[in-house]
Write an enzyme that holds these catalytic residues in place. Structure first.
Site, PDB file in Angstrom:
ATOM      1  N   THR A   1      45.241  30.839  33.261  1.00 18.93           N
ATOM      2  CA  THR A   1      46.112  31.335  34.321  1.00 18.93           C
ATOM      3  C   THR A   1      47.321  30.423  34.436  1.00 18.93           C
ATOM      4  O   THR A   1      47.290  29.287  33.984  1.00 18.93           O
ATOM      5  CB  THR A   1      45.321  31.331  35.655  1.00 18.93           C
ATOM      6  OG1 THR A   1      44.229  32.229  35.551  1.00 18.93           O
ATOM      7  CG2 THR A   1      46.158  31.715  36.850  1.00 18.93           C
TER       8      THR A   1
ATOM      9  N   GLY B   1      42.042  28.143  36.490  1.00 22.11           N
ATOM     10  CA  GLY B   1      40.740  27.585  36.183  1.00 22.11           C
ATOM     11  C   GLY B   1      39.506  28.329  36.638  1.00 22.11           C
ATOM     12  O   GLY B   1      38.458  27.699  36.792  1.00 22.11           O
ATOM     13  N   GLY B   2      39.530  29.647  36.902  1.00 19.91           N
ATOM     14  CA  GLY B   2      38.311  30.357  37.235  1.00 19.91           C
ATOM     15  C   GLY B   2      37.610  29.746  38.432  1.00 19.91           C
ATOM     16  O   GLY B   2      38.191  29.571  39.504  1.00 19.91           O
TER      17      GLY B   2
END
Length: 544
Positions: A360, A442-443
């Site tokens: 992202t 980073g999820g």
């Protein structure tokens, strides 16, 4: 009496972070994961544009220079603090195709949506996000804002170590789907090699001239639909024509002296608020980042927040009433009563079957008139689905891989709904004035990194660059049997030993690990802007 030389280090409040210096400005600031994109955004501010104008220009530049992280084929979420003090949230994420259904996935032989398949492609919403944000707040023509990125795509960008590594990571999928030429390369790019993207340049100029409609209607929309159908997906021209970013009500919670605002479901923003309220219920005073007990509390609050995220995050139309109770009393008191300061909880040990990682790009912008933007955009995985739209010069996201096929689970696949998203930009205020504009990639790590940044700045007194640069920890729940706390080199041995003594499984990594994400923060201190960009990325802060 002999007086020793007054070394400047004697006056450093945080000697271990003395080498990390923030950028300071007054008239405007941009922080992004690539220095070129930050400079493009700052140039828009210098030409009289506002923070939204600069965010659009920076966003477009990132889509050119970081095609592994974001692109026109992806989604975005915006947080905007307007000059009147109001906080706005814009959901520019796409929906599942109206033909989407679990039976087709099962019939193709899969028990879950394949990560890089046509089934994983949802409608790209980021471009309409530009159009909606510009229509409400923009001051310069959209075509003018997109032209620097178009020129960058046309003339080429220089591949960095990060870009080269990303291409290599996704190389098998990019080659299999014949996506390299679409992205402007016939072979894998070399370090400092130039990558030219003429098709993407044309796409950006067409978007600017049409306020984005050429992306969703006409030949390019047909090309997108054909590309998805070629790889077995459902998306068609009607899905694209119906795509519309939506202004939504932001969610917020108090923490210390701040009010923290973020985006509602289908994003995981509520997980950050849930963690913050639990931390404050246990420890209303400042936490010391050097104290293993403090880090243990943060990890336990994170585990609780991620568990809530897994159970409840979905398209907001399906969210149960009263979700705000998850980050209010008595939920915080219940956590405080059951919290064990001496041992790892079952939640902190439990692994997750959810997709916990992602790629992202986040950016932060503040202008001289008090407007701030926190914008995050993504393709989900590196290059998303890797499905190329040759005519447009970009690949399509695979955010639909976050859907679940069990209809009883939150975030289950259904026609026309948004998948659960890990994207969550944030703005924090004091007495109505924005003081922190932040976010990260980073999820699962987005909640964790933002949590650490807030604690370091509010409790630890670190400036944004120190807070971003210091070694971080990450609760990795992707293991088969148990969660694992991963810490970067530089985290004190006492913290590692203290966590292990409490039952956490701890793995010490190298320095500046990609799994820790790329964060950007702008802090407003009176009339001064203080910014940081993550050294784990190619980012820099640009200021005037």
């Amino acid at each position: 009496m002999k007086i020793g030389w007054p070394w400047l280090s004697l006056f450093e409040p945080h000697p271990d972070l003395a080498a990390f210096r923030p950028v300071i400005g007054e008239s405007g600031m941009v922080s992004s994961p690539h220095a070129t994109a930050s400079r493009i955004g700052l140039d828009i501010l210098r030409r009289g544009g506002n923070a939204v104008d600069a965010a659009i220009a920076t966003s477009a530049a990132l889509m050119v220079i970081c095609p592994m992280q974001c692109g026109p084929g992806g989604d975005a979420f915006w947080m905007i603090a307007s000059r009147d003090g109001r906080i706005h949230a814009l959901d520019a994420s796409g929906r599942a195709a109206m033909a989407a259904n679990a039976d087709d996935v099962h019939a193709a032989g899969f028990n879950a949506i394949p990560m890089r398949s046509g089934f994983s492609v949802t409608t790209p919403g980021a471009v309409d996000g530009w159009a909606k944000a510009h229509a409400k707040f923009g001051s310069l023509p959209l075509s003018e804002l997109l032209e620097p990125a178009a020129a960058l795509a046309e003339h080429g960008f220089i591949a960095s170590r990060h870009a080269v590594a990303s291409y290599r990571t996704a190389e098998p999928e990019l080659r299999e789907k014949q996506a390299l030429a679409c992205l402007g390369v016939e072979a894998m790019p070399s370090l400092y090699g130039k990558v030219c993207q003429p098709a993407l340049a044309r796409t950006l100029r067409d978007i600017g001239a049409s306020a984005g409609r050429t992306f969703y209607e006409g030949p390019l929309a047909s090309a997108i639909a054909r590309a998805v159908r070629q790889f077995g997906g459902w998306l068609d021209e009607a899905d694209l024509a119906a795509c519309a970013a939506e202004w939504v009500e932001p969610i917020s919670a108090p923490f210390r002296k701040l009010t923290v605002f973020t985006t509602p479901p289908s994003t995981q923003g509520f997980g950050l608020l849930a963690a913050l309220c639990r931390i404050e219920a246990v420890s209303s005073g400042p936490l010391d980042r050097h104290d293993p007990a403090a880090v243990h509390l943060l990890i336990e609050a994170t585990a609780a927040a991620l568990d809530l995220r897994d159970r409840y995050n979905q398209d907001r139309k399906g969210v149960p009433a009263g979700l705000q109770a998850l980050w209010e009393e008595p939920a915080a008191s219940t956590f405080a009563q059951t919290y064990d300061p001496s041992a790892r909880s079952a939640l902190a040990a439990r692994p997750s079957h959810r997709v916990t990682k992602g790629d992202t790009a986040h950016l932060a912008v503040c202008d001289a008139n008090g407007m701030c933007v926190s914008l995050i955009q993504s393709l989900f995985f590196d290059f998303g689905s890797c499905i190329p739209v040759q005519e447009g010069g970009f690949t399509l996201q695979n955010r639909g891989a976050a859907f679940h096929l069990n209809p009883e689970e939150a975030g289950a696949l259904a026609p026309g709904i948004r998948p659960p998203s890990t994207l969550m930009p944030s703005i924090a205020t004091i007495a109505g004035t924005p003081v922190l504009t932040s976010g990260c990639m980073g999820g699962d790590g987005q909640i964790q990194t933002q949590l650490q940044l807030l604690i370091d700045i509010t409790d630890g007194g670190l400036d944004p660059q120190q807070a971003i640069s210091r070694p971080r920890w990450y609760l990795d729940r992707s293991g088969a049997d148990s969660s694992l706390v991963k810490v970067e080199a530089g985290v004190e041995r006492s913290i590692v030993e203290g966590l292990r003594a409490r039952g956490h499984l701890v793995e010490v990594l190298g320095p500046s690990e990609e799994i820790m994400g790329h964060a950007q923060v702008i802090q407003r201190v009176g009339s001064v802007l203080v910014g940081g960009a993550d050294p784990r990325s190619d980012g820099q802060v640009a200021a005037c």
